[in-house]
Design a protein around this motif. Structure first.
Motif, PDB file in Angstrom:
ATOM      1  N   SER A 187       0.804  -1.233   0.000  1.00 23.56           N
ATOM      2  CA  SER A 187       0.000   0.000   0.000  1.00 23.56           C
ATOM      3  C   SER A 187       0.834   1.280   0.000  1.00 23.56           C
ATOM      4  N   ARG A 188       2.134   1.193   0.398  1.00 23.25           N
ATOM      5  CA  ARG A 188       2.994   2.387   0.382  1.00 23.25           C
ATOM      6  C   ARG A 188       4.403   1.912   0.039  1.00 23.25           C
ATOM      7  N   ILE A 189       4.625   1.719  -1.260  1.00 21.51           N
ATOM      8  CA  ILE A 189       5.908   1.159  -1.672  1.00 21.51           C
ATOM      9  C   ILE A 189       6.905   2.303  -1.847  1.00 21.51           C
ATOM     10  N   PHE A 276       7.151  -6.296   9.120  1.00 20.53           N
ATOM     11  CA  PHE A 276       6.133  -5.576   8.345  1.00 20.53           C
ATOM     12  C   PHE A 276       6.837  -4.480   7.556  1.00 20.53           C
ATOM     13  N   GLU A 277       6.497  -4.377   6.286  1.00 14.65           N
ATOM     14  CA  GLU A 277       7.215  -3.448   5.415  1.00 14.65           C
ATOM     15  C   GLU A 277       6.259  -2.718   4.485  1.00 14.65           C
ATOM     16  N   ASP A 278       6.432  -1.423   4.424  1.00 11.46           N
ATOM     17  CA  ASP A 278       5.720  -0.578   3.460  1.00 11.46           C
ATOM     18  C   ASP A 278       4.204  -0.726   3.518  1.00 11.46           C
ATOM     19  N   PHE A 279       3.688  -0.685   4.734  1.00 15.98           N
ATOM     20  CA  PHE A 279       2.237  -0.579   4.960  1.00 15.98           C
ATOM     21  C   PHE A 279       1.890   0.904   5.014  1.00 15.98           C
ATOM     22  N   ASP A 300       9.525  -2.263  10.092  1.00  9.51           N
ATOM     23  CA  ASP A 300      10.826  -1.727   9.704  1.00  9.51           C
ATOM     24  C   ASP A 300      10.767  -0.227   9.433  1.00  9.51           C
ATOM     25  N   ASP A 301       9.678   0.237   8.798  1.00  3.60           N
ATOM     26  CA  ASP A 301       9.594   1.653   8.433  1.00  3.60           C
ATOM     27  C   ASP A 301       9.480   2.537   9.669  1.00  3.60           C
ATOM     28  N   ILE A 302       8.801   2.024  10.696  1.00  2.77           N
ATOM     29  CA  ILE A 302       8.680   2.799  11.928  1.00  2.77           C
ATOM     30  C   ILE A 302       9.923   2.587  12.793  1.00  2.77           C
TER      31      ILE A 302
HETATM   32 MG   LIG Z   1      10.153   0.355   3.790  1.00  2.00          MG
END
Ligand SMILES: [Mg+2]
Ligand SMILES: NC(=O)c1ccc[n+]([C@@H]2O[C@H](COP(=O)([O-])OP(=O)(O)OC[C@H]3O[C@@H](n4cnc5c(N)ncnc54)[C@H](O)[C@@H]3O)[C@@H](O)[C@H]2O)c1
Ligand SMILES: O=C(O)C[C@H](O)C(=O)O
Length: 608
Positions: A187-189, A276-279, A300-302
């Motif tokens: 959803s947010r690549i 979890f990645e790129d949610f 990972d993003d957070i």
């Molecule tokens: Mg990412």
């Protein structure tokens, strides 16, 4: 037991030295049991050695006659691949960047699909050149063009249509053991938005980094795409789009699908780590909150990004020649109030609280698409609320709710400008020039958004407009900048790749059933203290990607030790919590290092 393995591994390391610059002493690959024979082995990239099968093995496995007669050594295969790669580079010189990048990705991907041992060896040995091809930024281009590039599936695909079936579907995965899972819903690549099923490239790229940096055995990694639809109109209308051509599930419907997948994964591989990645923002925090005390998972993003950014921020304080405690006085403007920006602020606030021993109210400013965020703003997401500024404070600086970026930079005169907005070029000439009036003699600019086109500014522009004395970091790689007179503007790659492999590996070896804040903090502190004073003075905040295995071992050990200290570690295999607890810091690093898989051909033994 692990000490015996270490001794054996030293011999392997010695044997490897001749051939590999980055050979880490690793486990001897004992004989590898295969349940197939003949052509099936040649078509399985986990076991295939191409022309490298020795004659005895060809006999044992029913391969005689299926390959040209000459046996080619691993070293020769390696050289042959590198020659093809170099000639591809030569032949595509001068063509547009995207054409060259995709051509490079294709040749590496073909090897990945054919012979994983050789693939990972060339990747590890040439990580500086190849990471930008299999990971950021090219992986973004690959995701955008996925439907056209698709040849063979990799990983698992769960869709909204599989509801009620996931517990059995999970057993379709051929590997009995899985250590690392990277999961996205596409959803947010990167900064490219909703790419639906095409986002599968991200978990694949992240797991390639797990193998290269953390030495996770590639037979034990699992990339997962959870396709719950897409809101990308272009994809919905694309007849070649490979995902569900319907709009994204929302609310309860969405969360029940993720719940089911998480339960299924946990049922089959209770010890696997799930990244979890790129949610997209609206699910990133909620899923983290929902699962982090139940499963061994992290976002990972957070969380990965936060640690890398904090290490960069602390490095900046050192680069200014100030004591670390001066971090509490830094004026930091964070542009982007999404998963990544808020993750960074949360960790930075925690660091200030630890340093001052009280609830922090540091000079950190948060800007989103509607400008400076204050407590006058309505409808602020609860995860952003703790980081908005009191309107009184803002007014005393001549600012207001919603002030724009340029205004904020001019009035605040920040020590650090950090972008996680996904908006390419938002640090424009004016904004960068305004950073010349920073209150710091060595201001820092972090343009952390990916891929390259979404970076808030280029490295060249940063040094050109903000001045030569800045510290610069970017999420995607840029070349160092030639400042003339033999001076170089150093580019740091401020990317979560410096932490997520170590977080995953450390958590895995600790056997902890959750990943705590303490474990994440230990990872960040380890990275922050990794660089020498001399490097830092030269504006070098992170290690070279060439030493990513080394930094990952250190980070992994720090995470493991934090898990032990918090009594979360349950151990793994024969090494229980007691043994882990008795290891010194150095022994823990050694322990982690010797659990890293290293690509060499193992003798294959057939078993029915
Ligand atoms: Mg990412
Ligand atoms: N370098 C790294 O390791 C790393 C890690 C994670 C994310 N990122 C990058 O960070 C970016 C954002 O990721 P995210 O998960 O936080 O996304 P997100 O969608 O959750 O958040 C984006 C934020 O940017 C804000 N924004 C949009 N336009 C803006 C504008 N013109 N001015 C100011 N703010 C604006 C939005 O309001 C939102 O708060 C992506 O490009 C991603 O690739 C980099
Ligand atoms: O994937 C990356 O390169 C970093 C980060 O996870 C991102 O989403 O941009």
């Amino acid at each position: 037991m692990w000490r015996r393995t270490v001794a054996r591994s030293a011999v392997v390391a010695e044997n490897l030295r001749r051939f590999s610059i980055s050979a880490s002493p690793s486990l001897i690959p004992g004989p590898c049991i295969v349940h197939k024979r003949g052509a099936d082995i040649l078509h399985d990239p986990w076991f295939n050695k191409d022309t490298g099968f020795p004659l005895t093995e060809r006999d044992r496995l029913g391969l005689r006659g299926l390959l040209p007669p000459r046996v080619i050594s691993f070293e020769q295969q390696y050289d042959r691949f590198m020659e093809s790669y170099r000639s591809l580079e030569k032949n595509t010189a001068g063509q547009p960047d995207s054409v060259v990048s995709l051509a490079k990705w294709r040749i590496l991907n073909r090897l990945h699909d054919r012979n994983e041992t050789l693939y990972y060896r060339v990747l590890i040995d040439n990580i500086k050149d190849f990471a930008p091809v299999i990971y950021t930024p090219t992986v973004g281009l690959v995701c955008q063009n996925y439907s056209g590039l698709f040849r063979r599936p990799r990983g698992m695909y769960f869709s909204a249509k599989d509801k009620g079936e996931m517990m059995s579907m999970i057993y379709n995965w051929p590997a009995p053991e899985v250590d690392m899972i990277v999961l996205t819903d596409g959803s947010r690549i990167l900064g490219l938005g909703d790419l639906g099923v095409q986002g599968i490239g991200i978990p694949i790229g992240k797991l390639d980094m797990y193998v290269a940096a953390a030495g996770i055995n590639p037979q034990r990694v699992l990339p997962i795409m959870l396709d719950v639809g897409t809101n990308n109109q272009k994809l919905l209308e694309d007849r070649l789009y490979l995902g569900l051509r319907e709009r994204r599930l929302e609310g309860e419907e969405y969360i029940s699908v993720v719940d089911e997948l998480m339960e299924a994964l946990h049922a089959r591989w209770p010890k696997a780590i799930i990244q979890f990645e790129d949610f997209q923002f609206k699910w990133a925090f909620e899923t983290l909150q929902r699962y982090r005390t139940k499963f061994c998972m992290f976002n990972d993003d957070i969380q990965g990004t936060a640690g890398v950014a904090l290490a960069g921020l602390l490095g900046t304080v050192r680069a200014q020649g100030r004591p670390l405690s001066d971090f509490v006085n830094q004026k930091i403007v964070v542009v982007g109030a999404g998963s990544a920006g808020l993750g960074v602020l949360k960790m930075a606030f925690q660091a200030v609280s630890r340093m001052t021993g009280k609830t922090a109210n540091p000079q950190f400013f948060l800007i989103d698409k509607d400008g400076l965020m204050t407590n006058e703003r309505t409808g602020v997401d609860p995860s952003a609320a703790p980081f908005v500024k009191a309107i009184g404070e803002v007014k005393s600086l001549g600012l207001r709710e919603g002030s724009d970026l340029l205004e904020v930079v001019k009035k605040v005169k920040p020590h650090v400008l950090l972008g996680l907005s996904g908006v390419g070029g938002i640090f424009n000439e004016q904004v960068l020039k305004a950073m010349r009036d920073s209150d710091s003699p060595k201001p820092a600019i972090f343009a952390m958004s990916n891929p390259t086109t979404n970076a808030e500014c280029t490295a060249a522009d940063a040094f050109k407009y903000a001045g030569e004395n800045i510290v610069f970091g970017s999420g995607s790689p840029f070349q160092n900048v030639d400042l003339g007179n033999g001076k170089v503007g150093h580019v740091n790659q401020a990317n979560n790749m410096y932490l997520f492999p170590g977080i995953g590996l450390g958590a895995l070896l600790s056997g902890a059933h959750i990943i705590s804040d303490g474990m994440l903090q230990a990872a960040a502190e380890c990275l922050a203290s990794y660089m020498t004073e001399a490097d830092i003075q030269n504006g070098i905040l992170y290690p070279s990607i060439k030493s990513i295995r080394h930094i990952t071992a250190e980070v992994g050990a720090a995470v493991l030790r934090a898990a032990v200290a918090e009594e979360l570690a349950e151990g793994r295999g024969e090494v229980g919590p007691k043994e882990l607890g008795h290891m010194s810091k150095e022994e823990t690093v050694e322990y982690v290092t010797h659990h890293m898989w290293y690509p060499i051909y193992s003798p294959l033994v057939h078993e029915k």
